[in-house]
Design a protein around this motif. Structure first.
Motif, PDB file in Angstrom:
ATOM      1  N   UNK A 179      11.876  38.639  35.315  1.00 24.87           N
ATOM      2  CA  UNK A 179      11.611  37.748  34.740  1.00 24.87           C
ATOM      3  C   UNK A 179      11.860  36.554  35.669  1.00 24.87           C
ATOM      4  N   UNK A 180      11.084  35.299  35.822  1.00 24.63           N
ATOM      5  CA  UNK A 180      11.900  33.773  36.603  1.00 24.63           C
ATOM      6  C   UNK A 180      11.663  32.358  35.376  1.00 24.63           C
ATOM      7  N   UNK A 181      12.539  32.333  34.951  1.00 28.33           N
ATOM      8  CA  UNK A 181      12.180  31.227  34.631  1.00 28.33           C
ATOM      9  C   UNK A 181      12.591  29.436  35.318  1.00 28.33           C
ATOM     10  N   UNK A 182      11.671  28.845  36.281  1.00 26.11           N
ATOM     11  CA  UNK A 182      12.412  28.257  37.087  1.00 26.11           C
ATOM     12  C   UNK A 182      12.602  27.336  36.332  1.00 26.11           C
TER      13      UNK A 182
ATOM     14  N   UNK B  75       0.241  38.305  41.426  1.00 20.20           N
ATOM     15  CA  UNK B  75      -0.356  39.447  41.410  1.00 20.20           C
ATOM     16  C   UNK B  75      -1.261  40.543  40.311  1.00 20.20           C
ATOM     17  N   UNK B  76      -0.737  39.709  39.202  1.00 24.47           N
ATOM     18  CA  UNK B  76      -0.946  40.107  37.790  1.00 24.47           C
ATOM     19  C   UNK B  76      -2.493  39.283  38.096  1.00 24.47           C
ATOM     20  N   UNK B  77      -2.956  40.091  36.809  1.00 28.80           N
ATOM     21  CA  UNK B  77      -4.272  39.778  36.181  1.00 28.80           C
ATOM     22  C   UNK B  77      -4.479  39.071  35.888  1.00 28.80           C
ATOM     23  N   UNK B  78      -2.578  39.412  35.113  1.00 27.78           N
ATOM     24  CA  UNK B  78      -2.768  37.862  33.807  1.00 27.78           C
ATOM     25  C   UNK B  78      -1.885  36.556  34.294  1.00 27.78           C
ATOM     26  N   UNK B  79      -2.203  36.518  35.928  1.00 23.27           N
ATOM     27  CA  UNK B  79      -1.265  35.454  36.423  1.00 23.27           C
ATOM     28  C   UNK B  79      -0.605  34.098  35.865  1.00 23.27           C
ATOM     29  N   UNK B  80       0.564  33.938  35.395  1.00 20.76           N
ATOM     30  CA  UNK B  80       0.679  32.349  35.538  1.00 20.76           C
ATOM     31  C   UNK B  80      -0.433  30.691  36.257  1.00 20.76           C
ATOM     32  N   UNK B  81      -0.657  30.300  35.908  1.00 25.84           N
ATOM     33  CA  UNK B  81      -1.474  29.654  37.295  1.00 25.84           C
ATOM     34  C   UNK B  81      -0.223  28.472  38.119  1.00 25.84           C
TER      35      UNK B  81
ATOM     36  N   UNK C 281      -7.690  23.744  39.587  1.00 26.40           N
ATOM     37  CA  UNK C 281      -7.522  23.574  38.381  1.00 26.40           C
ATOM     38  C   UNK C 281      -6.815  24.595  37.167  1.00 26.40           C
ATOM     39  N   UNK C 282      -8.043  25.538  37.692  1.00 22.34           N
ATOM     40  CA  UNK C 282      -7.441  26.713  36.955  1.00 22.34           C
ATOM     41  C   UNK C 282      -6.624  27.546  37.482  1.00 22.34           C
ATOM     42  N   UNK C 283      -6.637  28.319  38.788  1.00 19.29           N
ATOM     43  CA  UNK C 283      -5.322  28.846  39.763  1.00 19.29           C
ATOM     44  C   UNK C 283      -4.038  27.393  40.095  1.00 19.29           C
ATOM     45  N   UNK C 284      -3.911  26.706  40.224  1.00 21.81           N
ATOM     46  CA  UNK C 284      -2.900  26.350  40.669  1.00 21.81           C
ATOM     47  C   UNK C 284      -2.102  24.958  39.193  1.00 21.81           C
ATOM     48  N   UNK C 285      -3.207  24.781  38.048  1.00 20.34           N
ATOM     49  CA  UNK C 285      -2.615  24.690  36.744  1.00 20.34           C
ATOM     50  C   UNK C 285      -2.870  23.404  36.996  1.00 20.34           C
ATOM     51  N   UNK C 286      -3.650  22.734  37.772  1.00 25.74           N
ATOM     52  CA  UNK C 286      -3.041  20.916  37.919  1.00 25.74           C
ATOM     53  C   UNK C 286      -4.706  20.732  38.523  1.00 25.74           C
ATOM     54  N   UNK C 287      -4.958  19.528  38.409  1.00 30.90           N
ATOM     55  CA  UNK C 287      -6.856  19.116  39.166  1.00 30.90           C
ATOM     56  C   UNK C 287      -5.803  19.257  40.674  1.00 30.90           C
TER      57      UNK C 287
ATOM     58  N   UNK D 166       5.242  27.795  34.500  1.00 27.99           N
ATOM     59  CA  UNK D 166       6.696  27.660  33.425  1.00 27.99           C
ATOM     60  C   UNK D 166       7.691  28.654  33.281  1.00 27.99           C
ATOM     61  N   UNK D 167       6.770  29.706  33.127  1.00 21.99           N
ATOM     62  CA  UNK D 167       7.422  30.943  33.906  1.00 21.99           C
ATOM     63  C   UNK D 167       6.451  32.630  34.886  1.00 21.99           C
ATOM     64  N   UNK D 168       7.253  33.424  35.281  1.00 21.98           N
ATOM     65  CA  UNK D 168       6.740  34.299  35.651  1.00 21.98           C
ATOM     66  C   UNK D 168       7.431  35.961  35.643  1.00 21.98           C
ATOM     67  N   UNK D 169       5.941  36.787  35.373  1.00 24.86           N
ATOM     68  CA  UNK D 169       6.467  38.001  35.237  1.00 24.86           C
ATOM     69  C   UNK D 169       6.292  38.650  36.512  1.00 24.86           C
ATOM     70  N   UNK D 170       7.021  39.831  36.926  1.00 24.94           N
ATOM     71  CA  UNK D 170       6.550  40.397  37.611  1.00 24.94           C
ATOM     72  C   UNK D 170       6.661  42.192  37.252  1.00 24.94           C
ATOM     73  N   UNK D 171       5.973  43.311  37.403  1.00 27.00           N
ATOM     74  CA  UNK D 171       6.354  44.219  36.881  1.00 27.00           C
ATOM     75  C   UNK D 171       6.222  45.772  37.680  1.00 27.00           C
ATOM     76  N   UNK D 172       7.618  45.997  37.922  1.00 32.46           N
ATOM     77  CA  UNK D 172       7.655  46.962  38.752  1.00 32.46           C
ATOM     78  C   UNK D 172       7.678  47.368  40.295  1.00 32.46           C
ATOM     79  N   UNK D 173       8.499  45.748  40.215  1.00 29.88           N
ATOM     80  CA  UNK D 173       8.429  45.604  41.983  1.00 29.88           C
ATOM     81  C   UNK D 173       9.704  45.514  42.829  1.00 29.88           C
TER      82      UNK D 173
END
Length: 303
Positions: free
Chosen positions: A67-70, A182-188, A235-241, A133-140
């Motif tokens: 878990x990473x919280x920048x 790379x996760x299917x629900x990855x944050x923008x 906007x969807x992938x980066x999280x801002x226009x 805001x939050x990054x969650x990586x699993x099994x790396x």
């Protein structure tokens, strides 16, 4: 040379290690931490726990998760079987860099390595909004290895320690952002945008020529998309226009140039795509909350 936007942002942030520690937990437990605005990360080595960041829905973490919280906000870490009346418990140091919650005769239900760091860049407030805001990586497993290396280097007192830590943290942040997207629900965020070939083409084009007169139409052409499709996808992938991202990166570059105090205002404005120093000054003051001249003086003194 083709620019690498993710590397540029992480390098400009100048990550610095504050401390790293290994925590073992047994029984029922809970930690409450107030937001500091600094980066926080944790790698779950064994067991499982629940983490709540800034009042958002809780995340269930298990062995292999990272878990990473920048920019850390209020954070709650707790065991899954926590009674409602349970109060926060502080870890007790049992060795250098090692802490424990619960009696030594109790079976451990979590081993976690956490790290607190900071960003050395005076322009951090202009750069952090480009990250999720939050990054969650699993099994790396690579992330667990990197956190171990950071922990070992933090405790050691070898030559070039600060330089090694800075490079390790840069790699750790980049790897976390790459894996998390790379996760299917990855944050923008920037990393997720770079994982999309169409959006990445526009991002690299802009980073290569931040002084160019970019428009939505021109960026959409770089991405081989219609303007409406490009705007929605970016906007969807980066999280801002798109134009908001352009503004954020230009202001971050301007902040670095102003801090150096080697260029005049007209030159800084030209480098970041403004035709006049007056239009740049208005845009910068609106974005950073102070005039370019005041920002440059303040950050030069801080640096």
């Amino acid at each position: 040379m083709t620019p690498d936007p993710l590397a540029e942002v992480v390098t400009l942030l100048q990550p610095k290690a504050r401390f790293s520690k290994l925590i073992e937990c047994a029984g029922s437990w809970r930690f409450d931490r107030k937001g500091t605005g600094d980066p926080f990360y944790c790698a779950v080595l064994e067991g499982h726990c629940r983490v709540t960041v800034d009042g958002q829905p809780p995340l269930l973490l298990q062995a292999g998760d990272f878990l990473l919280v920048p920019a850390m906000r209020d954070l709650i870490k707790e065991s899954l079987d926590l009674p409602q009346e349970e109060t926060s418990r502080e870890p007790i140091e049992i060795g250098e860099g090692r802490f424990r919650v619960g009696g030594e005769d109790e079976l451990s239900n979590l081993r976690i390595r956490i790290g607190h760091c900071s960003f050395g860049s005076p322009d951090v407030a202009l750069l952090v909004p480009l990250l999720p805001h939050v990054v969650l990586a699993r099994g790396e497993s690579r992330l667990a290895t990197l956190t171990q290396l950071v922990g070992d280097e933090t405790l050691a007192h070898r030559p070039a320690r600060e330089l090694v830590l800075e490079r390790l943290l840069e790699v750790l942040l980049i790897e976390a952002l790459r894996c998390g997207c790379e996760a299917h629900n990855a944050p923008a965020g920037l990393a997720r945008g770079l994982a999309d070939d169409r959006v990445a083409a526009a991002l690299r084009a802009f980073h290569a020529k931040p002084d160019y007169s970019w428009t939505i139409a021109r960026l959409a052409s770089e991405a081989s998309l219609s303007r409406s499709a490009f705007f929605a996808r970016f906007s969807r992938t980066v999280g801002m226009p798109p134009m908001e991202y352009l503004m954020a990166w230009r202001m971050a570059l301007a902040g670095r140039l102003l801090r150096g105090q080697e260029l005049g205002l007209d030159q800084v404005a030209e480098r970041v795509g403004y035709s006049s120093s007056s239009s740049f000054s208005v845009a910068f003051a609106r974005y950073a909350g102070m005039s370019p001249a005041r920002y440059g003086q303040k950050m030069h003194l801080m640096g």
